[in-house]
Design a protein around this motif. Structure first.
Motif, PDB file in Angstrom:
ATOM      1  N   ARG A 193     -47.237  45.774  56.653  1.00 58.68           N
ATOM      2  CA  ARG A 193     -47.379  47.291  56.893  1.00 58.68           C
ATOM      3  C   ARG A 193     -45.827  47.647  56.776  1.00 58.68           C
ATOM      4  NH1 ARG A 193     -50.888  50.141  60.021  1.00 58.68           N
ATOM      5  NH2 ARG A 193     -51.487  47.987  60.795  1.00 58.68           N
ATOM      6  N   GLN A 196     -42.917  50.859  55.105  1.00 57.51           N
ATOM      7  CA  GLN A 196     -41.946  51.352  53.734  1.00 57.51           C
ATOM      8  C   GLN A 196     -41.196  50.141  53.300  1.00 57.51           C
ATOM      9  OE1 GLN A 196     -41.847  54.008  51.731  1.00 57.51           O
ATOM     10  NE2 GLN A 196     -40.187  53.049  50.798  1.00 57.51           N
ATOM     11  N   ASN A 232     -49.884  46.188  46.596  1.00 53.68           N
ATOM     12  CA  ASN A 232     -49.902  47.129  47.562  1.00 53.68           C
ATOM     13  C   ASN A 232     -48.521  47.855  47.758  1.00 53.68           C
ATOM     14  OD1 ASN A 232     -49.137  47.705  50.885  1.00 53.68           O
ATOM     15  ND2 ASN A 232     -50.980  48.976  50.230  1.00 53.68           N
ATOM     16  N   GLY A 266     -45.772  50.059  50.346  1.00 55.08           N
ATOM     17  CA  GLY A 266     -46.139  50.264  51.869  1.00 55.08           C
ATOM     18  C   GLY A 266     -46.228  51.643  52.158  1.00 55.08           C
ATOM     19  N   GLU A 296     -48.436  53.507  50.812  1.00 61.18           N
ATOM     20  CA  GLU A 296     -49.859  53.876  50.766  1.00 61.18           C
ATOM     21  C   GLU A 296     -50.828  52.922  51.441  1.00 61.18           C
ATOM     22  OE1 GLU A 296     -50.088  55.564  46.127  1.00 61.18           O
ATOM     23  OE2 GLU A 296     -50.471  53.399  46.417  1.00 61.18           O
ATOM     24  N   PRO A 297     -50.520  52.789  52.761  1.00 59.40           N
ATOM     25  CA  PRO A 297     -51.089  51.799  53.473  1.00 59.40           C
ATOM     26  C   PRO A 297     -52.613  51.840  53.480  1.00 59.40           C
ATOM     27  CG  PRO A 297     -50.605  53.666  55.082  1.00 59.40           C
ATOM     28  CD  PRO A 297     -50.000  53.934  53.681  1.00 59.40           C
ATOM     29  N   SER A 298     -53.241  52.479  52.646  1.00 54.90           N
ATOM     30  CA  SER A 298     -54.765  52.764  52.686  1.00 54.90           C
ATOM     31  C   SER A 298     -55.395  51.967  51.218  1.00 54.90           C
ATOM     32  CB  SER A 298     -55.358  53.918  53.015  1.00 54.90           C
ATOM     33  OG  SER A 298     -55.322  54.239  54.513  1.00 54.90           O
ATOM     34  N   ALA A 306     -56.152  51.256  57.397  1.00 52.28           N
ATOM     35  CA  ALA A 306     -55.004  50.533  56.837  1.00 52.28           C
ATOM     36  C   ALA A 306     -55.287  49.145  56.572  1.00 52.28           C
ATOM     37  CB  ALA A 306     -53.769  50.453  57.700  1.00 52.28           C
ATOM     38  N   ALA A 359     -53.386  46.772  56.598  1.00 50.53           N
ATOM     39  CA  ALA A 359     -52.621  45.804  57.298  1.00 50.53           C
ATOM     40  C   ALA A 359     -53.408  45.552  58.649  1.00 50.53           C
ATOM     41  CB  ALA A 359     -51.307  46.388  57.598  1.00 50.53           C
ATOM     42  N   THR A 390     -39.163  50.498  58.881  1.00 55.94           N
ATOM     43  CA  THR A 390     -39.862  49.332  58.680  1.00 55.94           C
ATOM     44  C   THR A 390     -39.348  48.036  59.447  1.00 55.94           C
ATOM     45  OG1 THR A 390     -39.579  50.026  56.115  1.00 55.94           O
ATOM     46  CG2 THR A 390     -40.134  47.607  56.799  1.00 55.94           C
TER      47      THR A 390
END
Length: 426
Positions: free
Chosen positions: A147, A149, A178, A180, A182-184, A212, A214, A277
């Motif tokens: 998870r 940015q 992925n 970061g 766009e967590p979903s 998410a 993560a 982050t």
């Protein structure tokens, strides 16, 4: 993304193994016990033959299995990533609970130098070049992604001929990426000649209700067959691509590929980390598995025609192991009825088309043999009418371009000639 993720420095570490991969292109598969608490293999692969498996069982702190993976080192200028990939178990280690943990840290313990100066981050990148390659099948990894940015985890594949043809002609199959911010959402993408970098062909998959990736483990997979690749997350299919999607450009995916796992930090696409982050940050991998396709061959077969309109034939319709496979006038007998299965086999008389002794050299003869799941019995039928043995990366060939009855069939470097062109059920 705007450029290949294979940096100049990383290429130096990968190409020696690629030379080995090009020489062998072998299917090296072994399977250990399942990880504690691991999810069962997804339905799409449940009845298939496993050709590669790593369940990451081992003592906490151990490095990955060197018979399956090599560790790349260096930075990556092409995407302006910020990490330095380290060796051994510094940033990639087993956790003792059946997982591989790739850890990104904000550190520089050895004064590593990156394209932008002194490196700010370390991480890890693994690949199977020279150790495992395969054309077609079900490829999956069960992972919990990081998870934050600037984080950029990926599970992907490159064509094993990259050392000869370069990128993007080698082809790249991104099974899961992925970024970061766009967590979903995760992305699946193809890169090839005329559709690479930011012009790659792909789609995203988004979890419902703001979940998410993560937060839990998810299974990311492709089901790959000649002229088609289908992506799924947790068994939910979200895109399928075929040569019709490449806008007339070459389809670069009917050949062996090798696997890559990495956790990048920063770059053109994800952007750099910021104050939000957290470090260290981790990509946790429960398993990586590759299988043959699970569909069973049809009960009845058809003929395979080639040079001079003649058929692929089992000599004297014999069923003994080692019986020659030859060219012969088409006559409708069972010795000429072949089943081309999605498991990669080509079968007649209850046995498999087999490369003698698993050879990979030009001129190695083909024969009938008990089906055993080996790489010597795996074949890929291309849209260009080639029948390729991926282990050897060579084509089914009529010896000496001789159309006489009884001419033995063999494997030979693919040349696009008439004695290597076949029509299945023709």
């Amino acid at each position: 993304m705007d450029s290949p993720r294979l940096s100049r420095r990383l290429l130096r570490s990968v190409l020696p193994a690629l030379a080995l991969a090009l020489a062998t292109a072998g299917l090296a598969g072994t399977g250990g016990p399942s990880s504690a608490g691991a999810a069962p293999m997804s339905k799409a692969a449940a009845t298939a033959t496993t050709t590669f498996s790593d369940e990451f069982d081992g003592a906490a702190g151990s490095a990955v299995d060197g018979s399956k993976w090599q560790i790349e080192t260096g930075d990556n200028v092409n995407n302006h990533e910020r990490q330095y990939y380290t060796s051994g178990n510094k940033n990639a280690a087993l956790d003792g609970q059946g997982h591989l943990v790739i850890t990104a840290r904000k550190e520089n313990p050895s004064n590593y130098q990156c394209w932008y100066g002194t490196c700010q981050y370390t991480s890890a990148r693994l690949n199977t070049s020279g150790k495992f390659t395969q054309a077609y099948g079900h490829v999956e990894a069960r992972m919990k992604i990081p998870r934050g940015q600037g984080m950029w985890p990926a599970f992907w594949m490159l064509g094993s001929d990259i050392g000869q043809v370069g990128w993007p002609n080698s082809g790249e199959i991104d099974i899961m990426e992925n970024v970061g911010f766009e967590p979903s959402t995760v992305h699946g993408t193809l890169h090839g000649p005329g559709y690479s970098g930011s012009g790659g062909i792909g789609a995203g998959y988004t979890l419902p209700n703001g979940q998410a990736f993560a937060d839990a483990f998810h299974t990311f997979a492709v089901d790959w067959a000649p002229n088609s690749i289908t992506w799924s997350v947790d068994g939910n299919v979200y895109q399928r691509r075929t040569p019709a999607d490449t806008n007339g450009n070459a389809w670069a995916f009917n050949k062996p590929f090798f696997l890559i796992l990495n956790l990048a930090v920063g770059g053109y696409w994800p952007g750099d980390p910021d104050g939000s982050t957290a470090f260290p940050n981790q990509l946790v991998v429960d398993h990586v598995r590759v299988t043959t396709n699970d569909s069973q061959p049809p009960a009845t077969g058809g003929r395979i025609t080639g040079l001079a309109g003649k058929c692929v034939d089992v000599a004297a319709a014999a069923t003994a192991n080692g019986t020659p496979v030859q060219l012969y006038d088409c006559n409708g007998t069972d010795a000429q009825k072949w089943t081309v299965g999605s498991d990669g086999t080509i079968r007649a008389l209850g046995k498999c088309l087999d490369v003698a002794s698993g050879g990979t050299a030009d001129g190695t003869k083909v024969q009938l043999w008990d089906c055993n799941g080996s790489a010597a019995q795996k074949w890929a039928v291309s849209g260009a009418r080639d029948i390729v043995n991926p282990q050897a990366n060579k084509c089914l060939d009529v010896t000496g371009n001789n159309s006489a009855n009884g001419t033995r069939l063999q494997i030979w470097t693919c040349a696009g000639t008439a004695n290597q062109k076949w029509t299945v059920n023709g």
